[in-house]
Design a protein around this motif. Sequence first.
Motif, PDB file in Angstrom:
ATOM      1  N   LEU A 172       3.580   3.275  75.744  1.00  0.00           N
ATOM      2  CA  LEU A 172       4.290   4.334  76.481  1.00  0.00           C
ATOM      3  C   LEU A 172       5.738   3.862  76.664  1.00  0.00           C
ATOM      4  N   VAL A 173       6.646   4.584  76.066  1.00  0.00           N
ATOM      5  CA  VAL A 173       8.067   4.213  76.135  1.00  0.00           C
ATOM      6  C   VAL A 173       8.920   5.456  76.331  1.00  0.00           C
ATOM      7  N   VAL A 174       9.898   5.331  77.227  1.00  0.00           N
ATOM      8  CA  VAL A 174      10.950   6.340  77.352  1.00  0.00           C
ATOM      9  C   VAL A 174      12.273   5.572  77.262  1.00  0.00           C
TER      10      VAL A 174
ATOM     11  N   PHE B 197      16.903   8.081  79.529  1.00  0.00           N
ATOM     12  CA  PHE B 197      16.087   9.237  79.919  1.00  0.00           C
ATOM     13  C   PHE B 197      15.063   8.889  81.001  1.00  0.00           C
ATOM     14  N   HIS B 198      15.207   7.705  81.570  1.00  0.00           N
ATOM     15  CA  HIS B 198      14.270   7.295  82.631  1.00  0.00           C
ATOM     16  C   HIS B 198      14.432   8.165  83.882  1.00  0.00           C
ATOM     17  N   GLN B 199      13.396   8.151  84.698  1.00  0.00           N
ATOM     18  CA  GLN B 199      13.407   8.789  86.018  1.00  0.00           C
ATOM     19  C   GLN B 199      13.654  10.302  85.944  1.00  0.00           C
TER      20      GLN B 199
ATOM     21  N   PHE C  21      -3.283  -2.124  78.439  1.00  0.00           N
ATOM     22  CA  PHE C  21      -2.994  -3.559  78.483  1.00  0.00           C
ATOM     23  C   PHE C  21      -1.500  -3.718  78.769  1.00  0.00           C
ATOM     24  N   ILE C  22      -1.182  -4.465  79.801  1.00  0.00           N
ATOM     25  CA  ILE C  22       0.226  -4.629  80.214  1.00  0.00           C
ATOM     26  C   ILE C  22       0.592  -6.100  80.117  1.00  0.00           C
ATOM     27  N   ASN C  23       1.633  -6.387  79.359  1.00  0.00           N
ATOM     28  CA  ASN C  23       2.079  -7.784  79.248  1.00  0.00           C
ATOM     29  C   ASN C  23       2.438  -8.321  80.630  1.00  0.00           C
TER      30      ASN C  23
ATOM     31  N   PRO D 231       6.380  -6.805  84.701  1.00  0.00           N
ATOM     32  CA  PRO D 231       5.917  -6.365  86.023  1.00  0.00           C
ATOM     33  C   PRO D 231       6.370  -4.950  86.369  1.00  0.00           C
ATOM     34  N   GLN D 232       7.524  -4.527  85.817  1.00  0.00           N
ATOM     35  CA  GLN D 232       7.988  -3.158  86.097  1.00  0.00           C
ATOM     36  C   GLN D 232       7.073  -2.127  85.460  1.00  0.00           C
ATOM     37  N   GLY D 233       6.585  -2.481  84.263  1.00  0.00           N
ATOM     38  CA  GLY D 233       5.611  -1.607  83.603  1.00  0.00           C
ATOM     39  C   GLY D 233       4.382  -1.453  84.480  1.00  0.00           C
TER      40      GLY D 233
ATOM     41  N   LYS E 124       1.850   3.184  90.376  1.00  0.00           N
ATOM     42  CA  LYS E 124       2.367   4.402  91.015  1.00  0.00           C
ATOM     43  C   LYS E 124       1.637   5.653  90.520  1.00  0.00           C
ATOM     44  N   GLN E 125       1.124   5.601  89.296  1.00  0.00           N
ATOM     45  CA  GLN E 125       0.368   6.739  88.748  1.00  0.00           C
ATOM     46  C   GLN E 125      -1.108   6.699  89.164  1.00  0.00           C
ATOM     47  N   GLY E 126      -1.450   5.727  90.016  1.00  0.00           N
ATOM     48  CA  GLY E 126      -2.816   5.689  90.548  1.00  0.00           C
ATOM     49  C   GLY E 126      -3.762   4.769  89.804  1.00  0.00           C
TER      50      GLY E 126
HETATM   51  C1  LIG Z   1       7.470   2.926  82.304  1.00  0.00           C
HETATM   52  C2  LIG Z   1       8.314   4.083  81.743  1.00  0.00           C
HETATM   53  C3  LIG Z   1       7.597   4.682  80.530  1.00  0.00           C
HETATM   54  C4  LIG Z   1       8.500   5.156  82.816  1.00  0.00           C
HETATM   55  O1  LIG Z   1       9.140   6.282  82.205  1.00  0.00           O
HETATM   56  P1  LIG Z   1       9.984   7.355  83.077  1.00  0.00           P
HETATM   57  O2  LIG Z   1      10.148   8.552  82.223  1.00  0.00           O
HETATM   58  O3  LIG Z   1      11.206   6.718  83.611  1.00  0.00           O
HETATM   59  O4  LIG Z   1       9.003   7.639  84.280  1.00  0.00           O
HETATM   60  P2  LIG Z   1       8.988   8.990  85.183  1.00  0.00           P
HETATM   61  O5  LIG Z   1      10.392   9.481  85.347  1.00  0.00           O
HETATM   62  O6  LIG Z   1       8.005   9.951  84.620  1.00  0.00           O
HETATM   63  O7  LIG Z   1       8.454   8.414  86.550  1.00  0.00           O
HETATM   64  C5  LIG Z   1       7.229   8.832  87.126  1.00  0.00           C
HETATM   65  C6  LIG Z   1       7.091   8.166  88.453  1.00  0.00           C
HETATM   66  O8  LIG Z   1       6.997   6.745  88.290  1.00  0.00           O
HETATM   67  C7  LIG Z   1       8.060   6.103  88.963  1.00  0.00           C
HETATM   68  N1  LIG Z   1       8.499   4.995  88.132  1.00  0.00           N
HETATM   69  C8  LIG Z   1       9.091   5.078  86.919  1.00  0.00           C
HETATM   70  N2  LIG Z   1       9.325   3.832  86.448  1.00  0.00           N
HETATM   71  C9  LIG Z   1       8.870   2.976  87.399  1.00  0.00           C
HETATM   72  C10 LIG Z   1       8.817   1.571  87.512  1.00  0.00           C
HETATM   73  N3  LIG Z   1       9.287   0.763  86.544  1.00  0.00           N
HETATM   74  N4  LIG Z   1       8.303   1.027  88.637  1.00  0.00           N
HETATM   75  C11 LIG Z   1       7.814   1.817  89.609  1.00  0.00           C
HETATM   76  N5  LIG Z   1       7.823   3.173  89.562  1.00  0.00           N
HETATM   77  C12 LIG Z   1       8.350   3.720  88.476  1.00  0.00           C
HETATM   78  C13 LIG Z   1       9.131   7.149  89.158  1.00  0.00           C
HETATM   79  O9  LIG Z   1       9.935   6.877  90.269  1.00  0.00           O
HETATM   80  C14 LIG Z   1       8.301   8.401  89.370  1.00  0.00           C
HETATM   81  O10 LIG Z   1       7.821   8.453  90.697  1.00  0.00           O
HETATM   82  P3  LIG Z   1       7.545   9.874  91.418  1.00  0.00           P
HETATM   83  O11 LIG Z   1       6.435  10.528  90.651  1.00  0.00           O
HETATM   84  O12 LIG Z   1       7.167   9.481  92.789  1.00  0.00           O
HETATM   85  O13 LIG Z   1       8.825  10.621  91.332  1.00  0.00           O
HETATM   86  C15 LIG Z   1       9.721   3.588  81.315  1.00  0.00           C
HETATM   87  O14 LIG Z   1      10.288   2.899  82.404  1.00  0.00           O
HETATM   88  C16 LIG Z   1       9.728   2.671  80.108  1.00  0.00           C
HETATM   89  O15 LIG Z   1       9.788   3.137  78.960  1.00  0.00           O
HETATM   90  N6  LIG Z   1       9.694   1.345  80.342  1.00  0.00           N
HETATM   91  C17 LIG Z   1       9.756   0.370  79.278  1.00  0.00           C
HETATM   92  C18 LIG Z   1       8.465   0.330  78.468  1.00  0.00           C
HETATM   93  C19 LIG Z   1       7.280  -0.026  79.319  1.00  0.00           C
HETATM   94  O16 LIG Z   1       7.305  -0.964  80.104  1.00  0.00           O
HETATM   95  N7  LIG Z   1       6.201   0.759  79.131  1.00  0.00           N
HETATM   96  C20 LIG Z   1       4.961   0.485  79.796  1.00  0.00           C
HETATM   97  C21 LIG Z   1       4.234  -0.490  78.952  1.00  0.00           C
HETATM   98  S1  LIG Z   1       2.790  -1.064  79.763  1.00  0.00           S
END
Ligand SMILES: CC(C)(COP(=O)(O)OP(=O)(O)OC[C@H]1O[C@@H](n2cnc3c(N)ncnc32)[C@H](O)[C@@H]1OP(=O)(O)O)[C@@H](O)C(=O)NCCC(=O)NCCS
Length: 127
Positions: free
Chosen positions: A57-59, A63-65, A91-93, A97-99, A105-107
Motif C-alpha cells: 500500500l503506497v501513496v 498526495f498523503h493525508q 506484513f509491516i517492516n 513504524p509510521q506504516g 489507526k484503521q483498526g
Molecule cells: C501509509 C500511507 C499509505 C497512508 O496514505 P494516505 O493516503 O496518506 O492516508 P490517508 O490520507 O487515507 O489517511 C487515513 C487516515 O490515516 C491517518 N494516517 C495516515 N498516515 C498515517 C501515519 N503514518 N501514521 C498515523 N496515521 C496516519 C490519517 O491521518 C487519516 O486519519 P483520519 O481517518 O482520522 O483522517 C502512506 O503514508 C504511504 O504511502 N506511506 C509509505 C508506504 C508505507 O509505509 N505503506 C505501508 C506499508 S506497511
Amino acid sequence: MWVGTAGLTIRKADSLEGFSAFLKRNPGLSWLVEVKGKVVGGILGSQDGRFGYIHHLVVLPEFHQRGIGKQLLKLCLDRIKSTGVEKCHIFINRDNPQGLEFWKKQGWTERADLSMASITFDAQSAL
Ligand SMILES: CC(C)(COP(=O)(O)OP(=O)(O)OC[C@H]1O[C@@H](n2cnc3c(N)ncnc32)[C@H](O)[C@@H]1OP(=O)(O)O)[C@@H](O)C(=O)NCCC(=O)NCCS
C-alpha cells in the motif's frame, strides 16, 4: 513508485513477470490511483483460500493525508472479504513504524502473539 518508497522491500515478485503472475492469480483484488495519467497510489490484495493479504500500500508523499490510502484499503478489503476468507493480514517492516501507525489507526491489531519465520527458495529473490 515502489522503488522510491522507504519501508517497502522490493523483490523478484515485484518484477514485471512476478507482478503480472500475482495479478493473474488474484484478479480484481488490486488497485491503483491515477492523477492526470500519473500513478500516485496503489495496493495489492491477495487471498489463499484461508486468509487475505495486503501488500505494497503506497501513496506518493505529495498526495498523503487526502484519504487516498484509506480509500484504497477499503476497496481492497471489501473485495478480499467478498472472497469468503475470514481474516486479512499485512506484513509491516519493523523499520516502518509510521506504516504500523497507519494500520492501527484503521483498526488493525498489531500481533504480539505471533512471530514470523520464512525460508527462501531462490537466492535471487530480492531484487
Ligand atoms: C501509509 C500511507 C499509505 C497512508 O496514505 P494516505 O493516503 O496518506 O492516508 P490517508 O490520507 O487515507 O489517511 C487515513 C487516515 O490515516 C491517518 N494516517 C495516515 N498516515 C498515517 C501515519 N503514518 N501514521 C498515523 N496515521 C496516519 C490519517 O491521518 C487519516 O486519519 P483520519 O481517518 O482520522 O483522517 C502512506 O503514508 C504511504 O504511502 N506511506 C509509505 C508506504 C508505507 O509505509 N505503506 C505501508 C506499508 S506497511
